[in-house]
Structure formats: structure tokens, C-alpha cells
Motif scaffolding. Sequence first.
Motif, PDB file in Angstrom:
ATOM      1  N   LYS A 188       0.707  -1.148   0.111  1.00 12.24           N
ATOM      2  CA  LYS A 188      -0.065   0.040  -0.084  1.00 12.24           C
ATOM      3  C   LYS A 188       0.839   1.162   0.098  1.00 12.24           C
ATOM      4  O   LYS A 188       0.673   2.208   0.758  1.00 12.24           O
ATOM      5  CB  LYS A 188      -0.954  -0.059   1.287  1.00 12.24           C
ATOM      6  CG  LYS A 188      -1.922  -0.982   1.094  1.00 12.24           C
ATOM      7  CD  LYS A 188      -3.114  -1.075   1.950  1.00 12.24           C
ATOM      8  CE  LYS A 188      -4.282  -2.215   1.825  1.00 12.24           C
ATOM      9  NZ  LYS A 188      -3.828  -3.478   1.584  1.00 12.24           N
ATOM     10  N   VAL A 189       1.788   1.230  -0.905  1.00 17.58           N
ATOM     11  CA  VAL A 189       2.680   2.523  -1.061  1.00 17.58           C
ATOM     12  C   VAL A 189       2.311   3.053  -2.388  1.00 17.58           C
ATOM     13  O   VAL A 189       1.947   2.540  -3.386  1.00 17.58           O
ATOM     14  CB  VAL A 189       4.215   2.002  -1.148  1.00 17.58           C
ATOM     15  CG1 VAL A 189       5.244   2.934  -1.672  1.00 17.58           C
ATOM     16  CG2 VAL A 189       4.457   1.544   0.389  1.00 17.58           C
ATOM     17  N   ARG A 190       2.170   4.468  -2.299  1.00 19.03           N
ATOM     18  CA  ARG A 190       1.846   5.141  -3.588  1.00 19.03           C
ATOM     19  C   ARG A 190       2.884   6.131  -4.013  1.00 19.03           C
ATOM     20  O   ARG A 190       3.555   6.959  -3.135  1.00 19.03           O
ATOM     21  CB  ARG A 190       0.718   6.087  -3.177  1.00 19.03           C
ATOM     22  CG  ARG A 190      -0.686   5.310  -2.921  1.00 19.03           C
ATOM     23  CD  ARG A 190      -1.360   4.769  -4.318  1.00 19.03           C
ATOM     24  NE  ARG A 190      -2.445   3.971  -3.433  1.00 19.03           N
ATOM     25  CZ  ARG A 190      -2.418   2.720  -3.348  1.00 19.03           C
ATOM     26  NH1 ARG A 190      -1.198   1.945  -3.364  1.00 19.03           N
ATOM     27  NH2 ARG A 190      -3.500   1.956  -2.844  1.00 19.03           N
ATOM     28  N   ILE A 191       3.543   5.880  -5.220  1.00 21.20           N
ATOM     29  CA  ILE A 191       4.689   6.861  -5.532  1.00 21.20           C
ATOM     30  C   ILE A 191       4.371   7.456  -6.717  1.00 21.20           C
ATOM     31  O   ILE A 191       3.801   6.832  -7.704  1.00 21.20           O
ATOM     32  CB  ILE A 191       5.880   5.834  -5.799  1.00 21.20           C
ATOM     33  CG1 ILE A 191       6.275   4.871  -4.501  1.00 21.20           C
ATOM     34  CG2 ILE A 191       6.939   6.375  -6.531  1.00 21.20           C
ATOM     35  CD1 ILE A 191       7.162   4.037  -4.622  1.00 21.20           C
ATOM     36  N   THR A 192       4.719   8.930  -6.617  1.00 17.98           N
ATOM     37  CA  THR A 192       4.111   9.508  -8.019  1.00 17.98           C
ATOM     38  C   THR A 192       5.490  10.854  -8.086  1.00 17.98           C
ATOM     39  O   THR A 192       5.975  11.395  -7.022  1.00 17.98           O
ATOM     40  CB  THR A 192       3.036  10.441  -7.837  1.00 17.98           C
ATOM     41  OG1 THR A 192       2.893  11.005  -6.742  1.00 17.98           O
ATOM     42  CG2 THR A 192       1.700   9.589  -8.139  1.00 17.98           C
ATOM     43  N   ALA A 193       5.943  10.741  -9.345  1.00 14.23           N
ATOM     44  CA  ALA A 193       6.696  11.757  -9.768  1.00 14.23           C
ATOM     45  C   ALA A 193       6.520  11.813 -11.224  1.00 14.23           C
ATOM     46  O   ALA A 193       5.918  10.993 -12.027  1.00 14.23           O
ATOM     47  CB  ALA A 193       8.133  11.485  -9.384  1.00 14.23           C
ATOM     48  N   PRO A 194       6.670  13.287 -11.971  1.00 17.98           N
ATOM     49  CA  PRO A 194       6.506  13.332 -13.319  1.00 17.98           C
ATOM     50  C   PRO A 194       7.354  12.323 -14.141  1.00 17.98           C
ATOM     51  O   PRO A 194       8.290  12.116 -13.783  1.00 17.98           O
ATOM     52  CB  PRO A 194       7.012  14.751 -13.694  1.00 17.98           C
ATOM     53  CG  PRO A 194       7.176  15.240 -12.345  1.00 17.98           C
ATOM     54  CD  PRO A 194       7.317  14.308 -11.348  1.00 17.98           C
ATOM     55  N   GLU A 195       6.627  12.065 -15.513  1.00 15.47           N
ATOM     56  CA  GLU A 195       7.218  11.162 -16.332  1.00 15.47           C
ATOM     57  C   GLU A 195       8.468  11.313 -16.694  1.00 15.47           C
ATOM     58  O   GLU A 195       9.435  10.466 -16.945  1.00 15.47           O
ATOM     59  CB  GLU A 195       6.316  10.972 -17.369  1.00 15.47           C
ATOM     60  CG  GLU A 195       6.670  10.039 -18.578  1.00 15.47           C
ATOM     61  CD  GLU A 195       5.584   9.587 -19.526  1.00 15.47           C
ATOM     62  OE1 GLU A 195       4.584  10.741 -19.550  1.00 15.47           O
ATOM     63  OE2 GLU A 195       5.553   8.834 -20.213  1.00 15.47           O
ATOM     64  N   ASP A 196       8.893  12.689 -16.847  1.00 15.21           N
ATOM     65  CA  ASP A 196      10.201  13.336 -17.421  1.00 15.21           C
ATOM     66  C   ASP A 196      11.108  13.605 -16.297  1.00 15.21           C
ATOM     67  O   ASP A 196      12.206  14.323 -16.355  1.00 15.21           O
ATOM     68  CB  ASP A 196      10.042  14.315 -18.392  1.00 15.21           C
ATOM     69  CG  ASP A 196       9.217  15.509 -17.536  1.00 15.21           C
ATOM     70  OD1 ASP A 196       8.870  15.423 -16.421  1.00 15.21           O
ATOM     71  OD2 ASP A 196       9.267  16.579 -18.237  1.00 15.21           O
ATOM     72  N   SER A 197      10.846  13.326 -14.973  1.00  8.65           N
ATOM     73  CA  SER A 197      11.754  13.582 -13.889  1.00  8.65           C
ATOM     74  C   SER A 197      13.036  12.486 -13.851  1.00  8.65           C
ATOM     75  O   SER A 197      12.765  11.535 -14.078  1.00  8.65           O
ATOM     76  CB  SER A 197      11.031  13.428 -12.428  1.00  8.65           C
ATOM     77  OG  SER A 197      10.544  12.254 -12.392  1.00  8.65           O
ATOM     78  N   PRO A 198      14.285  13.072 -13.901  1.00 10.97           N
ATOM     79  CA  PRO A 198      15.273  11.982 -14.012  1.00 10.97           C
ATOM     80  C   PRO A 198      15.633  11.162 -12.947  1.00 10.97           C
ATOM     81  O   PRO A 198      15.708  11.706 -11.704  1.00 10.97           O
ATOM     82  CB  PRO A 198      16.398  12.937 -14.524  1.00 10.97           C
ATOM     83  CG  PRO A 198      16.362  14.325 -13.519  1.00 10.97           C
ATOM     84  CD  PRO A 198      14.620  14.325 -13.705  1.00 10.97           C
ATOM     85  N   ASN A 199      15.919   9.858 -13.051  1.00 13.92           N
ATOM     86  CA  ASN A 199      16.787   8.940 -12.151  1.00 13.92           C
ATOM     87  C   ASN A 199      15.580   8.783 -10.789  1.00 13.92           C
ATOM     88  O   ASN A 199      15.964   8.475  -9.958  1.00 13.92           O
ATOM     89  CB  ASN A 199      17.792   9.166 -11.701  1.00 13.92           C
ATOM     90  CG  ASN A 199      18.864   9.394 -12.669  1.00 13.92           C
ATOM     91  OD1 ASN A 199      19.343  10.406 -13.340  1.00 13.92           O
ATOM     92  ND2 ASN A 199      19.245   7.909 -13.254  1.00 13.92           N
ATOM     93  N   THR A 200      14.359   8.909 -10.980  1.00 12.40           N
ATOM     94  CA  THR A 200      13.342   8.731  -9.950  1.00 12.40           C
ATOM     95  C   THR A 200      12.896   7.291  -9.870  1.00 12.40           C
ATOM     96  O   THR A 200      11.490   7.153 -10.029  1.00 12.40           O
ATOM     97  CB  THR A 200      12.342   9.848 -10.088  1.00 12.40           C
ATOM     98  OG1 THR A 200      11.461   9.861 -11.317  1.00 12.40           O
ATOM     99  CG2 THR A 200      12.697  11.139  -9.647  1.00 12.40           C
ATOM    100  N   ASP A 201      13.672   6.569  -9.823  1.00  9.67           N
ATOM    101  CA  ASP A 201      13.118   5.119  -9.467  1.00  9.67           C
ATOM    102  C   ASP A 201      11.973   4.963  -8.376  1.00  9.67           C
ATOM    103  O   ASP A 201      12.147   5.767  -7.485  1.00  9.67           O
ATOM    104  CB  ASP A 201      14.314   4.152  -9.491  1.00  9.67           C
ATOM    105  CG  ASP A 201      15.361   3.750 -10.231  1.00  9.67           C
ATOM    106  OD1 ASP A 201      14.869   3.916 -11.444  1.00  9.67           O
ATOM    107  OD2 ASP A 201      16.262   3.223 -10.158  1.00  9.67           O
ATOM    108  N   GLY A 202      11.200   4.195  -8.425  1.00  9.34           N
ATOM    109  CA  GLY A 202      10.178   3.850  -7.447  1.00  9.34           C
ATOM    110  C   GLY A 202      10.960   3.381  -6.331  1.00  9.34           C
ATOM    111  O   GLY A 202      11.272   3.852  -5.249  1.00  9.34           O
ATOM    112  N   LEU A 203      11.217   2.025  -6.404  1.00 13.15           N
ATOM    113  CA  LEU A 203      11.916   1.075  -5.584  1.00 13.15           C
ATOM    114  C   LEU A 203      12.859   0.342  -6.036  1.00 13.15           C
ATOM    115  O   LEU A 203      12.948   0.398  -7.092  1.00 13.15           O
ATOM    116  CB  LEU A 203      11.034   0.039  -4.917  1.00 13.15           C
ATOM    117  CG  LEU A 203       9.803   0.407  -4.002  1.00 13.15           C
ATOM    118  CD1 LEU A 203       8.559  -0.224  -4.281  1.00 13.15           C
ATOM    119  CD2 LEU A 203      10.026   0.181  -2.635  1.00 13.15           C
TER     120      LEU A 203
END
Length: 401
Positions: A188-203
Motif C-alpha cells: 500500500k505504497v503510492r509513488i508519484t513523480a512526473p514522467e520526465d523526472s530524471p532517475n526517480t526510480d520507485g523502489l
Amino acid sequence: MGLKSSFGIILVPFLFLFFIDASHGLPPKLFDVRNYGAIADGKTYNTEAFLKAWNDACAHQGRSRFYIAPGTFLLESVSFEGPCKGSITFLLKGTLKAPTEKSKFSTDTWIGFRYLDDLTVKGGGYLDGQGKFAWPYNDCSKNSYCGPLPVSMRFDFVNNSRIHHLKSIDSKNTHFSIFACSNMNISKVRITAPEDSPNTDGLRIGYSRKIKISDSVIGTGDDCISMLYGSQDIDIDDVSCGPGHGISVGSLGRSHEDQYVSRISVKNSSFVGTQNGLRIKTWSPSLYSLASDMNFEYISMTNVRNPIVIDQQYCPFPPCSSWGHSTSSAVQIKNVKFRNIWGTSNSEVAVNLKCSGLIPCQNIELRDINLVYNGPGGRATSLCSNVKGSAYGKQQPLPCF
Ligand SMILES: *[C@@H]1O[C@H](CO)[C@@H](O)[C@H](O)[C@H]1NC(C)=O
Ligand SMILES: *[C@@H]1O[C@H](CO)[C@@H](O)[C@H](O)[C@H]1NC(C)=O
Ligand SMILES: *[C@@H]1O[C@H](CO)[C@@H](O)[C@H](O)[C@H]1NC(C)=O
């Protein structure tokens, strides 16, 4: 005789109560960061208050609850370290906000947990990484500053722990990093960042065992989940990914070659609008290593550019052949099953298995694959090189081996 039997009757219930209290009967002791001077105004740095509260919680014999009330708490880079005297719940009801000034984020970690056992991080609150202030610095060719950017939450050497009901937005770098951990349940983790944000791996998982990720939603600029060297017994269930670069194993083979990747399962998950779906990636050339026993099943793909990919020719910064002893990848990939995978591909090649000419992929199974191309004709294709495998059930596209 009389004495013995009355001890039997009187003492046993008391001992029983005592043991219950010592373990789980007492409510956890509360450590509210506001009692240590933290202010939820979104502009006061609260790092010192958080650390004082943590030190007390960690020293408490018994269960502790580290409590962050609703409200926005600005927090600099901080490391919560153990070992602690008892189990700790990090209860985040409010929002933790990361610094926006460059001088305060020239570090590789925003919130770190290290050397802990029996930790729970939960509460429904937010980690707000304030990534848009840092993403422009993620380009070493254009910036004089080229140091690390902080991972929002890092777990290093943490065992027997849980992360659930947590939201991470706009991390500056990876959202959650799991390194040298064992037995962790993440749900139940919710992860968001823009599609074009660099190197923002979720986990991002490395050198860890027995990690379960379930019932989570990840939309970000890089891999939704990436599993690096030494990832073993990783169980991913009911995750939805998109936007993002998919769920990846690798890149493998450039270091830590003795840390094999094995027993990876991804099931009952979906990809929407991602660059890749399921991907295994190794450097070329590479050191000798092994990635084996991976099952991918019950996966839906919607508008995914590359739904199924094995790429053993990964070389983002050519020329690569000057590195290592060979010109091919020496990572053995074997026992990989893709089963019940359906949906739409945004490119004609829906299944692309580019294995190593030096050590071909062994025992690759395709079973019940139904992927159609979104473009003209609708017919998807598959490409193989150096693959030994077998296909069963429905096959669309037709298998290449
Ligand atoms: C975590 O588990 C590993 C392996 O069992 C052990 O070596 C390490 O000491 C444990 N760490 C903590 C913080 O309990
Ligand atoms: C993780 O979940 C499994 C059940 O799916 C459970 O057996 C295990 O004890 C849990 N681990 C932790 C650390 O809570
Ligand atoms: C797959 O996930 C859905 C919810 O997304 C759930 O209802 C279903 O039981 C799951 N199926 C399996 C086989 O785990």
C-alpha cells in the motif's frame, strides 16, 4: 504440598500476565516529535527535534511509537540509526518536506534508516521530496554541480520490517532504496513523480533477500522497481506501474558479480504507458555473473513500448568494448518464465530477447502470450538472439525460437 499447589494457582496467572506485558500487552510508548520542539509550519527545520525523539524512542526498552502528527514538517537530511532496544513504529500522519536549497541537498540520502530490526513505517502520510528544485542539477554535462542527489527514503541493513500506507511524491532521486535488508514487507505504497523526472526510480533493491512488495501504485520518471545485484527472493504482487520505465532486473554485471540475482517473482501486475514492461538488462561487456529463476505471470500491458525485454547488450555510453575482457555480456540468464502476459505494445517488437553470444540464455519459457501492436496492421513481432527456450499455449506474436 498445600504451599506448592497454591503457588501453582496464584503464581502461574501472574507470570502469564507479566510475560504478556513485557512483550505486547503494554501499549507502545509514544514519542511525539512536537514534544521535542518540532514545529509543523513547513518552514522550520526540525532535524534536531526528530533526532532527539528518535534517540529516546530507540533507547526505550519495549515498543516505541515515533509519532509525526498531521501538518507539514520541514526536515533536512537525517539518519535514524539502530540498533534499538525494542521495536519501533515510525508513524507518519503528516507530511515530511525536503529542503529546496542546493546546499542542503548535496547528499545521497534524505531520510535514512540503518541497522534496525523490527521497524514499521506507516501512517498514510507523505514524503514530499521537492524534486523539481533538484532535477535541473541531474545533468553533469551541463552543470558545475554534479554531486549526488538524495534518495527520499533509504533502508540499509534493516531486517524483519514493514513499510505500508505511505506516499512518496517528487523524490529528487530514487523514492525508496532497499539495501542489505532481509525480510521486509512493503505494501500500500503510492509513488508519484512526473514522467520526465530524471532517475526517480520507485523502489530500488540491492543485496537484499525476502522482500515482498504488494498492492502498490507507482508512477514515476524511471524504473517503477529495479532489482540490482544480490536481489534474492523478491516477490512483487499486485503492483501497477505507469508512467515509468517498468520493472527491471539490472543492470547487472559491472560490479558485485558474485552477488547473484535469483528467485524473482512478479505477478498480477499491470503496466500502463510505460517505456518497458518486464526487463532484464546486463552490461556488455561484463563480468561473469548469474541471474536465474524468475517468474513473470498474469501481467497486463497497456500501450507499453517494449513489453518483454532481455537486453544483454546494454551499453549506454559507447564505446563499451574497451571495458572488461570480452565484447559480450558474461551474465548467465536462465530459468525465466513469462506466463499469461497480454495487452498492447506501442512498438512492433513486443518480445525482444537479445541474449549474450558468449553465454546464451537458457531455459526461457513463453506461455500464453497475447500482445498486439497498437500501430498499423496490429501485428506484433518477436526477436531473439542467442536464446534457448520453449513456448506453450497461445503465442501472439509467434515466438522467435
Ligand atoms: C540482519 O540480518 C543479518 C543476517 O541475518 C544479520 O547479520 C544482521 O546483524 C541483522 N541486522 C540487524 C540490525 O538486526
Ligand atoms: C511478511 O508477510 C508474510 C505474509 O505474507 C509474513 O509471513 C511475514 O511474517 C511478514 N514479515 C514481516 C517482517 O512482517
Ligand atoms: C490479482 O489482483 C486483484 C486485485 O488487483 C485481486 O482481486 C486478485 O485476487 C488477484 N489475483 C491473484 C491470482 O492474485
